[in-house]
Design a protein around this motif. Structure first.
Motif, mmCIF file in Angstrom:
data_model
loop_
_atom_site.group_PDB
_atom_site.id
_atom_site.type_symbol
_atom_site.label_atom_id
_atom_site.label_comp_id
_atom_site.label_asym_id
_atom_site.label_seq_id
_atom_site.Cartn_x
_atom_site.Cartn_y
_atom_site.Cartn_z
ATOM 1 N N PHE A 97 8.931 -3.300 4.796
ATOM 2 C CA PHE A 97 9.146 -2.172 3.893
ATOM 3 C C PHE A 97 8.722 -2.535 2.473
ATOM 4 C CE2 PHE A 97 11.785 -0.022 0.752
ATOM 5 C CZ PHE A 97 11.535 1.306 1.052
ATOM 6 N N LEU A 98 9.210 -3.658 1.963
ATOM 7 C CA LEU A 98 8.984 -4.023 0.566
ATOM 8 C C LEU A 98 7.527 -4.356 0.250
ATOM 9 C CD1 LEU A 98 12.175 -6.130 -0.252
ATOM 10 C CD2 LEU A 98 11.628 -3.797 -1.009
ATOM 11 N N VAL A 99 6.754 -4.745 1.245
ATOM 12 C CA VAL A 99 5.353 -5.084 0.998
ATOM 13 C C VAL A 99 4.571 -3.873 0.480
ATOM 14 C CG1 VAL A 99 4.376 -4.638 3.308
ATOM 15 C CG2 VAL A 99 3.457 -6.495 1.891
ATOM 16 N N GLU A 100 5.087 -2.684 0.699
ATOM 17 C CA GLU A 100 4.439 -1.460 0.240
ATOM 18 C C GLU A 100 4.728 -1.150 -1.233
ATOM 19 O OE1 GLU A 100 2.361 0.397 2.127
ATOM 20 O OE2 GLU A 100 2.615 -1.000 3.794
ATOM 21 N N PHE A 101 5.589 -1.951 -1.861
ATOM 22 C CA PHE A 101 6.018 -1.697 -3.237
ATOM 23 C C PHE A 101 5.848 -2.953 -4.088
ATOM 24 C CE2 PHE A 101 8.420 1.083 -0.463
ATOM 25 C CZ PHE A 101 8.337 2.306 -1.091
ATOM 26 N N LYS A 102 5.862 -2.750 -5.383
ATOM 27 C CA LYS A 102 5.948 -3.880 -6.294
ATOM 28 C C LYS A 102 7.392 -4.378 -6.228
ATOM 29 C CE LYS A 102 5.533 -5.161 -11.139
ATOM 30 N NZ LYS A 102 5.392 -4.670 -12.505
ATOM 31 N N VAL A 103 7.576 -5.690 -6.148
ATOM 32 C CA VAL A 103 8.918 -6.274 -6.098
ATOM 33 C C VAL A 103 9.058 -7.243 -7.263
ATOM 34 C CG1 VAL A 103 10.538 -7.675 -4.758
ATOM 35 C CG2 VAL A 103 9.053 -6.037 -3.593
#
Length: 190
Positions: A41-47
């Motif tokens: 999931f998080l790979v699709e967003f800036k973290v």
């Protein structure tokens, strides 16, 4: 004697066969699956790996997910920072939420997946926690992760949260299921 040993050997063989056919996963494997779902999931967003030093968050649907706990169990995307007023220890913080099981949630999908929670139902009992008080069940039943944004944001804040099982509801920890929450925090029930 041989007649007596035969049934015992047969029972032992059956027992061993039943236990070896068990396809359940170990707790470590469940945690690995949970981490994989969260990372997917998080790979699709800036973290962002932590809270900004000045506590000024980027806001909106394109804002990054901030890791807000030291164990990497909770990530927050700020949709609205809310008011300047923040809760103090033991203040009631009312919240409304919808949560999605991250094993089934698809980023950018048609999002027909139904979430659960009290976001759109005014008929449910008020949902609240006592801020920064983990000694009462009312504050821990939804887990520690749901409270963390209020350490940084004010009332009326709206966030998306990724909460792993260890920071989730206490009665669901053993299921090892991560959830994506959409939460709004309020000072009153209305």
């Amino acid at each position: 004697m041989k007649k007596f040993l035969s049934p015992i050997v047969l029972l032992i063989a059956i027992a061993m066969g039943l236990t070896s056919c068990d396809d359940s996963k170990s707790y470590a494997e469940l945690l690995a699956d949970e981490n994989q779902a969260v990372n997917k999931f998080l790979v699709e967003f800036k973290v962002v790996d932590g809270i900004p030093a000045d506590s000024v968050f980027e806001v909106g649907e394109d804002a990054p997910f901030y890791r807000i706990d030291e164990n990497s169990d909770v990530y927050m995307q700020v949709l609205s920072v809310g008011t300047d007023e923040k809760p103090e220890k033991n203040d009631r913080v009312y919240f409304r939420f919808t949560r999605y099981n991250m094993f089934y949630y698809v980023v950018g999908g048609d999002n027909t997946l139904l979430g659960t929670g009290n976001w759109d139902s005014m008929n449910t009992e008020a949902t609240f926690f006592l801020f920064d008080n983990t000694s009462v069940s009312q504050s821990t039943q939804y887990g520690t992760g749901i409270q963390l944004p209020m350490k940084f944001l004010g009332y009326n804040a709206i966030v998306n949260l990724v909460i792993k099982s260890q920071a989730g509801p206490t009665d669901e920890m053993s299921y090892v299921v991560p959830y994506l929450y959409n939460v709004t925090y309020n000072k009153s029930q209305i």
